[in-house]
Design a protein around this motif. Structure first.
Motif, PDB file in Angstrom:
ATOM      1  N   LEU A   4       6.700  -3.103   9.047  1.00 19.40           N
ATOM      2  CA  LEU A   4       6.146  -2.384   7.544  1.00 19.40           C
ATOM      3  C   LEU A   4       6.780  -2.959   6.004  1.00 19.40           C
ATOM      4  CD1 LEU A   4       6.468   1.556   8.116  1.00 19.40           C
ATOM      5  CD2 LEU A   4       4.751  -0.252   8.104  1.00 19.40           C
ATOM      6  N   ALA A   5       8.008  -3.369   6.376  1.00 22.36           N
ATOM      7  CA  ALA A   5       9.140  -4.692   5.286  1.00 22.36           C
ATOM      8  C   ALA A   5       7.925  -5.437   5.427  1.00 22.36           C
ATOM      9  CB  ALA A   5      10.508  -4.195   5.347  1.00 22.36           C
ATOM     10  N   TYR A   6       8.281  -6.366   6.272  1.00 24.49           N
ATOM     11  CA  TYR A   6       7.331  -7.917   6.650  1.00 24.49           C
ATOM     12  C   TYR A   6       6.137  -7.605   5.495  1.00 24.49           C
ATOM     13  CZ  TYR A   6       6.076 -11.747   8.976  1.00 24.49           C
ATOM     14  OH  TYR A   6       5.244 -12.945   9.670  1.00 24.49           O
ATOM     15  N   ILE A   7       5.660  -6.755   5.890  1.00 23.16           N
ATOM     16  CA  ILE A   7       4.010  -7.341   5.665  1.00 23.16           C
ATOM     17  C   ILE A   7       3.570  -6.853   3.664  1.00 23.16           C
ATOM     18  CG2 ILE A   7       1.949  -5.371   4.899  1.00 23.16           C
ATOM     19  CD1 ILE A   7       2.526  -5.319   8.186  1.00 23.16           C
ATOM     20  N   GLY A   8       5.250  -5.700   3.211  1.00 26.25           N
ATOM     21  CA  GLY A   8       5.261  -5.805   2.451  1.00 26.25           C
ATOM     22  C   GLY A   8       5.930  -6.882   1.252  1.00 26.25           C
ATOM     23  N   VAL A   9       6.519  -8.090   1.885  1.00 25.68           N
ATOM     24  CA  VAL A   9       6.925  -9.144   1.022  1.00 25.68           C
ATOM     25  C   VAL A   9       5.594 -10.071   1.212  1.00 25.68           C
ATOM     26  CG1 VAL A   9       8.257 -11.257   1.406  1.00 25.68           C
ATOM     27  CG2 VAL A   9       9.669  -8.349   1.763  1.00 25.68           C
TER      28      VAL A   9
ATOM     29  N   GLY B 270       7.199  -0.224 -16.116  1.00 22.15           N
ATOM     30  CA  GLY B 270       6.094  -1.173 -16.258  1.00 22.15           C
ATOM     31  C   GLY B 270       6.518  -2.624 -15.235  1.00 22.15           C
ATOM     32  N   VAL B 271       6.995  -2.069 -13.858  1.00 21.83           N
ATOM     33  CA  VAL B 271       6.973  -3.225 -13.002  1.00 21.83           C
ATOM     34  C   VAL B 271       6.070  -2.635 -11.763  1.00 21.83           C
ATOM     35  CG1 VAL B 271       9.510  -4.046 -11.578  1.00 21.83           C
ATOM     36  CG2 VAL B 271       9.481  -3.637 -13.497  1.00 21.83           C
ATOM     37  N   VAL B 272       5.705  -3.729 -11.053  1.00 19.59           N
ATOM     38  CA  VAL B 272       5.153  -3.053 -10.025  1.00 19.59           C
ATOM     39  C   VAL B 272       6.284  -3.097  -8.397  1.00 19.59           C
ATOM     40  CG1 VAL B 272       3.726  -4.449  -8.047  1.00 19.59           C
ATOM     41  CG2 VAL B 272       3.244  -4.888 -10.138  1.00 19.59           C
ATOM     42  N   TYR B 273       5.204  -2.381  -8.632  1.00 15.29           N
ATOM     43  CA  TYR B 273       6.492  -1.386  -6.462  1.00 15.29           C
ATOM     44  C   TYR B 273       5.046  -1.465  -5.585  1.00 15.29           C
ATOM     45  CZ  TYR B 273       7.782   2.066  -3.952  1.00 15.29           C
ATOM     46  OH  TYR B 273       8.307   3.254  -2.579  1.00 15.29           O
ATOM     47  N   ILE B 274       5.856  -1.486  -4.134  1.00 15.17           N
ATOM     48  CA  ILE B 274       5.233  -1.851  -3.184  1.00 15.17           C
ATOM     49  C   ILE B 274       5.601  -1.098  -2.348  1.00 15.17           C
ATOM     50  CG2 ILE B 274       3.924  -2.965  -1.337  1.00 15.17           C
ATOM     51  CD1 ILE B 274       3.554  -5.207  -2.949  1.00 15.17           C
ATOM     52  N   ALA B 275       5.307   0.707  -2.152  1.00 14.30           N
ATOM     53  CA  ALA B 275       5.895   1.160  -1.515  1.00 14.30           C
ATOM     54  C   ALA B 275       5.076   1.013  -0.176  1.00 14.30           C
ATOM     55  CB  ALA B 275       5.551   2.787  -1.262  1.00 14.30           C
ATOM     56  N   THR B 276       5.764   0.496   1.141  1.00 11.06           N
ATOM     57  CA  THR B 276       5.952   0.086   2.398  1.00 11.06           C
ATOM     58  C   THR B 276       5.804   1.179   3.354  1.00 11.06           C
ATOM     59  OG1 THR B 276       8.348  -0.658   2.843  1.00 11.06           O
ATOM     60  CG2 THR B 276       6.465  -2.378   1.966  1.00 11.06           C
ATOM     61  N   ILE B 277       6.645   2.565   3.292  1.00  9.45           N
ATOM     62  CA  ILE B 277       6.844   3.194   4.091  1.00  9.45           C
ATOM     63  C   ILE B 277       6.689   4.591   3.603  1.00  9.45           C
ATOM     64  CG2 ILE B 277       8.288   4.576   5.836  1.00  9.45           C
ATOM     65  CD1 ILE B 277      10.260   2.316   5.793  1.00  9.45           C
ATOM     66  N   PRO B 278       6.922   5.361   2.335  1.00  7.84           N
ATOM     67  CA  PRO B 278       6.585   6.821   1.814  1.00  7.84           C
ATOM     68  C   PRO B 278       5.146   6.612   2.465  1.00  7.84           C
ATOM     69  CG  PRO B 278       7.701   5.026   0.713  1.00  7.84           C
ATOM     70  CD  PRO B 278       7.756   4.645   1.268  1.00  7.84           C
TER      71      PRO B 278
ATOM     72  N   GLY C 158      13.349  -6.521   8.737  1.00  7.76           N
ATOM     73  CA  GLY C 158      11.628  -7.295   8.439  1.00  7.76           C
ATOM     74  C   GLY C 158      11.395  -7.651   7.240  1.00  7.76           C
ATOM     75  N   HIS C 159      12.269  -6.718   6.160  1.00  7.42           N
ATOM     76  CA  HIS C 159      12.292  -7.826   4.315  1.00  7.42           C
ATOM     77  C   HIS C 159      12.869  -8.901   4.790  1.00  7.42           C
ATOM     78  CE1 HIS C 159      12.849  -7.721   0.562  1.00  7.42           C
ATOM     79  NE2 HIS C 159      14.180  -8.865   0.242  1.00  7.42           N
ATOM     80  N   ASN C 160      13.567  -9.404   5.493  1.00  4.49           N
ATOM     81  CA  ASN C 160      14.140 -10.687   5.757  1.00  4.49           C
ATOM     82  C   ASN C 160      13.867 -11.483   6.063  1.00  4.49           C
ATOM     83  OD1 ASN C 160      16.963  -9.787   3.608  1.00  4.49           O
ATOM     84  ND2 ASN C 160      18.343  -9.040   5.675  1.00  4.49           N
ATOM     85  N   MET C 161      12.930 -11.718   7.445  1.00 10.60           N
ATOM     86  CA  MET C 161      12.666 -12.270   8.273  1.00 10.60           C
ATOM     87  C   MET C 161      11.383 -13.141   7.482  1.00 10.60           C
ATOM     88  SD  MET C 161      10.560 -11.099  11.780  1.00 10.60           S
ATOM     89  CE  MET C 161       9.242 -12.305  12.412  1.00 10.60           C
ATOM     90  N   ALA C 162      10.577 -12.136   6.645  1.00  5.66           N
ATOM     91  CA  ALA C 162       9.041 -12.287   6.146  1.00  5.66           C
ATOM     92  C   ALA C 162       9.684 -13.606   4.195  1.00  5.66           C
ATOM     93  CB  ALA C 162       8.404 -11.373   5.231  1.00  5.66           C
TER      94      ALA C 162
ATOM     95  N   LYS D 285      12.364 -12.698  -7.918  1.00  2.63           N
ATOM     96  CA  LYS D 285      13.251 -11.462  -8.005  1.00  2.63           C
ATOM     97  C   LYS D 285      12.835 -10.167  -7.163  1.00  2.63           C
ATOM     98  CE  LYS D 285      16.550 -12.789 -11.469  1.00  2.63           C
ATOM     99  NZ  LYS D 285      17.788 -12.299 -12.831  1.00  2.63           N
ATOM    100  N   ILE D 286      13.823  -9.949  -5.297  1.00  2.00           N
ATOM    101  CA  ILE D 286      12.354  -8.286  -5.159  1.00  2.00           C
ATOM    102  C   ILE D 286      13.506  -7.942  -4.871  1.00  2.00           C
ATOM    103  CG2 ILE D 286      11.527  -7.677  -3.125  1.00  2.00           C
ATOM    104  CD1 ILE D 286      10.574 -10.334  -2.676  1.00  2.00           C
ATOM    105  N   GLY D 287      13.094  -6.587  -5.612  1.00  2.00           N
ATOM    106  CA  GLY D 287      13.810  -5.217  -5.587  1.00  2.00           C
ATOM    107  C   GLY D 287      13.882  -4.793  -4.607  1.00  2.00           C
ATOM    108  N   VAL D 288      15.201  -4.667  -3.715  1.00  2.00           N
ATOM    109  CA  VAL D 288      13.818  -3.984  -2.158  1.00  2.00           C
ATOM    110  C   VAL D 288      15.615  -2.632  -2.249  1.00  2.00           C
ATOM    111  CG1 VAL D 288      14.073  -3.885   0.091  1.00  2.00           C
ATOM    112  CG2 VAL D 288      14.104  -5.669  -1.618  1.00  2.00           C
ATOM    113  N   LEU D 289      14.902  -0.642  -2.060  1.00  2.00           N
ATOM    114  CA  LEU D 289      15.082  -0.384  -1.335  1.00  2.00           C
ATOM    115  C   LEU D 289      14.701   0.619  -0.628  1.00  2.00           C
ATOM    116  CD1 LEU D 289      13.859   0.792  -5.043  1.00  2.00           C
ATOM    117  CD2 LEU D 289      16.220   0.744  -4.924  1.00  2.00           C
ATOM    118  N   TYR D 290      15.645   0.482   0.850  1.00  2.00           N
ATOM    119  CA  TYR D 290      15.707   1.240   1.491  1.00  2.00           C
ATOM    120  C   TYR D 290      16.909   1.820   2.011  1.00  2.00           C
ATOM    121  CZ  TYR D 290      11.514  -1.568   2.884  1.00  2.00           C
ATOM    122  OH  TYR D 290      10.526  -1.755   2.441  1.00  2.00           O
ATOM    123  N   PRO D 291      16.913   3.273   2.678  1.00  2.00           N
ATOM    124  CA  PRO D 291      18.251   3.285   3.395  1.00  2.00           C
ATOM    125  C   PRO D 291      19.316   2.861   4.071  1.00  2.00           C
ATOM    126  CG  PRO D 291      16.408   4.701   4.597  1.00  2.00           C
ATOM    127  CD  PRO D 291      16.071   3.874   2.977  1.00  2.00           C
TER     128      PRO D 291
END
Length: 390
Positions: free
Chosen positions: A310-315, A116-124, A47-51, A26-32
């Motif tokens: 950027l989102a693609y690479i994060g996934v 205690g959950v991993v967060y990958i910042a794809t844009i900040p 990009g996220h959905n494509m990956a 399960k990936i929690g995705v947070l974009y505006p």
């Protein structure tokens, strides 16, 4: 009979094992995806959905499918933090990805640390995320303000700047980028005189006061972190004063992306040098063509946005990390991501095991008019790697 029972038991064990292996990731995705930030968040989701689709179509990760739980951050740190908390505690997501502004990224990172959950910042990009506010569970696959500032200082040197004005937004990204530029100038252009620091409010639409101050200061080069609509408004208001006729404008904030150049068209000013993570018309990296062809198909246009990559690479990092760790356990995933390298449509990316920062450089260059294009394009395109020589 005994043999038959043994076979049944063995078969059941295999099925149980297969079910365990096939547990969704399960990936929690947070974009505006609404309001002013949607111009970035919506393409990032693409990009996220494509990956996710590519990975699942190839069999998932160890047989497990990636499942997306998306939330709209509304480009608001409080909303982003609440959404991150809800994704973890109610949806049970295994990992968080996304964020856009530095303030939102820091808010999500704090929740990831607490839970205690991993967060990958794809844009900040604020440098704080991988320095003073670094923790075990935060990783960044975007660039950062030190890399960006150093690249801008190199460009100041290249264009022969002598007197510099700096204008930034009045929040973490702006202050950290200004510091990154200052440090870069010491390395690459110590002869440059910085004569003015200007700050504009995040969300500002009126820049007449700053434009007047810049013109009165006698600067021959301006460095800026005005991004998105901030740059568009500034440029439209400064152009009639002739600011871009006499001043070289070096801007971070990815205002070389097609989202900005395409939107502005003929209104895009002269003498602007800027950056982009990806340019739809540049296939410097061979894998980019395949990426762009698929993104173009999904978008319905060959002139694709920059933020999807950027989102693609994060996934892709999530999938590679879970595969290496053998599970989505946060501690195991964190350990797996440290030092990990993957190939991307814009080159290989490696996460530094010490500061959890990927070596993400950017494409930089002047934005020029070119035959066959109805908007400015970067030419020549130069990749400035994420390296800071001390």
């Amino acid at each position: 009979m005994v043999k038959t029972l043994s076979v049944v038991a063995a078969t059941a064990a295999i099925l149980v094992g297969a079910q365990a292996q096939a547990k969704d990731i399960k990936i929690g995705v947070l974009y505006p995806t609404s309001g002013g930030g949607a111009i970035y968040g919506v393409p990032a989701m693409e990009g996220h959905n494509m990956a996710v689709d590519e990975i699942n179509a190839a069999g998932g990760v160890g047989g497990a499918k990636l499942v997306t739980f998306a939330r709209d951050t509304k480009l608001n740190p409080s909303a982003a933090a609440a959404a991150a908390k809800e994704l973890i505690t109610k949806e049970g997501v295994d990992v968080l990805v996304g964020g856009l502004s530095s303030a939102v990224g820091l808010a999500i990172s704090e929740v990831a640390k607490q839970e205690g959950v991993v967060y990958i910042a794809t844009i900040p990009k604020t440098i704080q995320m991988t320095t003073t506010k670094l923790h075990k569970y935060v990783f960044r696959t975007a660039s950062n303000t030190d890399f960006e500032g150093d690249a801008m200082a190199q460009l100041v040197h290249n264009v022969g700047g002598k007197k510099l004005c700096d204008i930034q937004l009045d929040y973490a990204y702006g202050y950290d980028l200004a510091k990154g530029i200052e440090d870069g100038l010491k390395r690459h252009a110590p002869e440059v005189q910085k004569v003015m620091d200007l700050r504009a409010k995040l969300g500002a639409t009126d820049y007449n006061a700053q434009i007047t101050q810049i013109l009165g200061a006698g600067c021959d080069v301006v460095t800026s972190g005005l991004w998105g609509a901030h740059f568009v408004n500034f440029a439209q208001q400064a152009k009639p004063f002739g600011l871009f006729n006499t001043i070289k404008f070096i801007s971070g904030g990815e205002v070389a992306s097609h989202e900005i150049t395409g939107k502005m068209g003929d209104d895009y000013p002269d003498n602007v040098w800027s950056n982009a993570y990806e340019l739809w018309y540049d296939d410097t990296v061979p894998a980019h063509k395949t990426f762009h062809d698929e993104l173009s198909k999904r978008s319905g246009t060959k002139e694709t946005a920059m933020w999807p990559v950027l989102a693609y690479i994060g996934v892709k990092f999530v999938a590679a990390g879970v595969e290496k760790a053998g599970s989505a356990d946060p501690d195991a995933l964190s350990a797996a991501l440290e030092g990990m390298s993957i190939d991307t449509p814009v080159g290989q990316r490696t996460i530094n095991p010490k500061d959890h920062q990927a070596n993400t450089g950017q494409f930089w260059g002047p934005l020029v008019k070119k035959e066959g294009f109805a908007y400015r394009v970067m030419s020549p395109v130069t990749y400035i790697p994420a390296e800071i020589a001390e």
